[in-house]
Write a protein that holds these residues in place. Structure first.
Motif, PDB file in Angstrom:
ATOM      1  N   LEU A 129     -58.587  -0.739 -70.949  1.00 17.68           N
ATOM      2  CA  LEU A 129     -59.834  -1.206 -71.575  1.00 17.68           C
ATOM      3  C   LEU A 129     -59.662  -2.374 -72.550  1.00 17.68           C
ATOM      4  CD1 LEU A 129     -62.104   1.909 -72.196  1.00 17.68           C
ATOM      5  CD2 LEU A 129     -62.614  -0.108 -70.827  1.00 17.68           C
TER       6      LEU A 129
ATOM      7  N   LYS B 118     -66.759  -8.714 -69.026  1.00 12.42           N
ATOM      8  CA  LYS B 118     -66.430  -7.919 -67.845  1.00 12.42           C
ATOM      9  C   LYS B 118     -66.292  -6.455 -68.243  1.00 12.42           C
ATOM     10  CE  LYS B 118     -65.808 -11.262 -64.756  1.00 12.42           C
ATOM     11  NZ  LYS B 118     -66.389 -11.285 -63.429  1.00 12.42           N
ATOM     12  N   LYS B 119     -66.230  -5.582 -67.236  1.00 12.73           N
ATOM     13  CA  LYS B 119     -66.131  -4.148 -67.493  1.00 12.73           C
ATOM     14  C   LYS B 119     -65.144  -3.495 -66.548  1.00 12.73           C
ATOM     15  CE  LYS B 119     -70.762  -3.432 -69.301  1.00 12.73           C
ATOM     16  NZ  LYS B 119     -71.874  -2.488 -69.310  1.00 12.73           N
TER      17      LYS B 119
ATOM     18  N   ASN C 151     -68.034   0.148 -74.615  1.00 18.05           N
ATOM     19  CA  ASN C 151     -69.036  -0.743 -74.029  1.00 18.05           C
ATOM     20  C   ASN C 151     -68.495  -1.501 -72.824  1.00 18.05           C
ATOM     21  OD1 ASN C 151     -71.012   0.012 -75.837  1.00 18.05           O
ATOM     22  ND2 ASN C 151     -70.508  -1.621 -77.277  1.00 18.05           N
ATOM     23  N   LYS C 152     -67.163  -1.526 -72.664  1.00 16.71           N
ATOM     24  CA  LYS C 152     -66.540  -2.177 -71.515  1.00 16.71           C
ATOM     25  C   LYS C 152     -66.364  -1.208 -70.349  1.00 16.71           C
ATOM     26  CE  LYS C 152     -63.673  -5.617 -73.855  1.00 16.71           C
ATOM     27  NZ  LYS C 152     -62.283  -6.104 -73.953  1.00 16.71           N
ATOM     28  N   LEU C 153     -66.903  -0.015 -70.481  1.00 15.83           N
ATOM     29  CA  LEU C 153     -66.696   1.039 -69.490  1.00 15.83           C
ATOM     30  C   LEU C 153     -68.011   1.431 -68.833  1.00 15.83           C
ATOM     31  CD1 LEU C 153     -64.752   3.189 -68.276  1.00 15.83           C
ATOM     32  CD2 LEU C 153     -65.270   4.615 -70.249  1.00 15.83           C
ATOM     33  N   ASP C 154     -68.048   1.384 -67.506  1.00 11.96           N
ATOM     34  CA  ASP C 154     -69.178   1.894 -66.725  1.00 11.96           C
ATOM     35  C   ASP C 154     -68.656   3.041 -65.871  1.00 11.96           C
ATOM     36  OD1 ASP C 154     -71.125   0.184 -67.648  1.00 11.96           O
ATOM     37  OD2 ASP C 154     -71.201  -1.054 -65.836  1.00 11.96           O
TER      38      ASP C 154
ATOM     39  N   ASP D 250     -69.597  -8.025 -62.353  1.00 10.21           N
ATOM     40  CA  ASP D 250     -69.468  -7.526 -63.721  1.00 10.21           C
ATOM     41  C   ASP D 250     -68.121  -6.860 -63.991  1.00 10.21           C
ATOM     42  OD1 ASP D 250     -72.073  -8.337 -64.161  1.00 10.21           O
ATOM     43  OD2 ASP D 250     -72.931  -6.333 -63.946  1.00 10.21           O
ATOM     44  N   TYR D 251     -67.399  -6.527 -62.937  1.00 11.00           N
ATOM     45  CA  TYR D 251     -66.212  -5.692 -63.095  1.00 11.00           C
ATOM     46  C   TYR D 251     -64.913  -6.462 -62.895  1.00 11.00           C
ATOM     47  CZ  TYR D 251     -69.800  -2.230 -63.046  1.00 11.00           C
ATOM     48  OH  TYR D 251     -70.931  -1.528 -63.361  1.00 11.00           O
TER      49      TYR D 251
END
Length: 171
Positions: free
Chosen positions: A56, A63-64, A95-98, A125-126
């Motif tokens: 992370l 980006k995520k 916030n960088k994690l989906d 986005d990733y």
């Protein structure tokens, strides 16, 4: 590629890791699948959470990291990852994690799940994908070997297309 270009490429570090087994191989490489195999109860999900925390901070701004879960809900994942003290590093990491959980989308069939995964990756986005656990995912589990092989090839092609690393756990 020329031979010198290939040598330079082999030395390039993308997502450097604190784990020796990854550090020695220059971390996680875009467009590559990094496979984590263990028996049921062998610590795959625990390792996935640890790798998540390791990666992370290295995710580029804007980006995520996408975690695709087949066996647990988003809430269950957050509860477990928060036990590691990640929140102490600031909310900007979270916030960088989906998270996408198949357990929260039981109305989607295997083909619909695959379309959803492709759609998410196509957003751009990733920077990183973790799929925990391939062998219990509706996209793979219970399929004939030729169907599993075809899915694996499509997944690899997608990762190569979007040029992000994939950590894949499996039994």
């Amino acid at each position: 590629f020329e031979m010198e270009d290939m040598k330079l490429s082999a030395k390039e570090v993308y997502y450097k890791s604190k784990f020796n087994f990854l550090f020695q191989h220059n971390g996680f490489r875009p467009a590559n699948i990094h496979l984590l195999i263990a028996t049921s109860g062998g610590g795959k999900s625990t390792t996935v959470r640890t790798l998540t925390i390791d990666v992370l901070p290295k995710i580029p701004k804007g980006k995520k990291l996408l975690i695709w879960l087949s066996e647990e809900t988003s809430d269950e994942f957050y509860i477990e990852i928060n036990k590691t003290g990640i929140i102490d590093h600031g909310k900007e990491l979270l916030n960088k994690l989906d998270i996408f959980s198949e357990q929260e989308h039981i109305d989607l069939c295997d083909k619909q799940l695959e379309v959803e995964l492709k759609k998410l990756l196509d957003t751009g986005d990733y920077a990183f994908l973790i799929l925990d656990n391939l062998t219990t995912s509706e996209m793979y589990m219970g399929k004939r070997p030729d169907e599993q092989g075809a899915f694996s090839k499509r997944l690899k092609a997608k990762i190569q297309e979007v040029k992000i690393p994939l950590v894949l756990s499996a039994h």
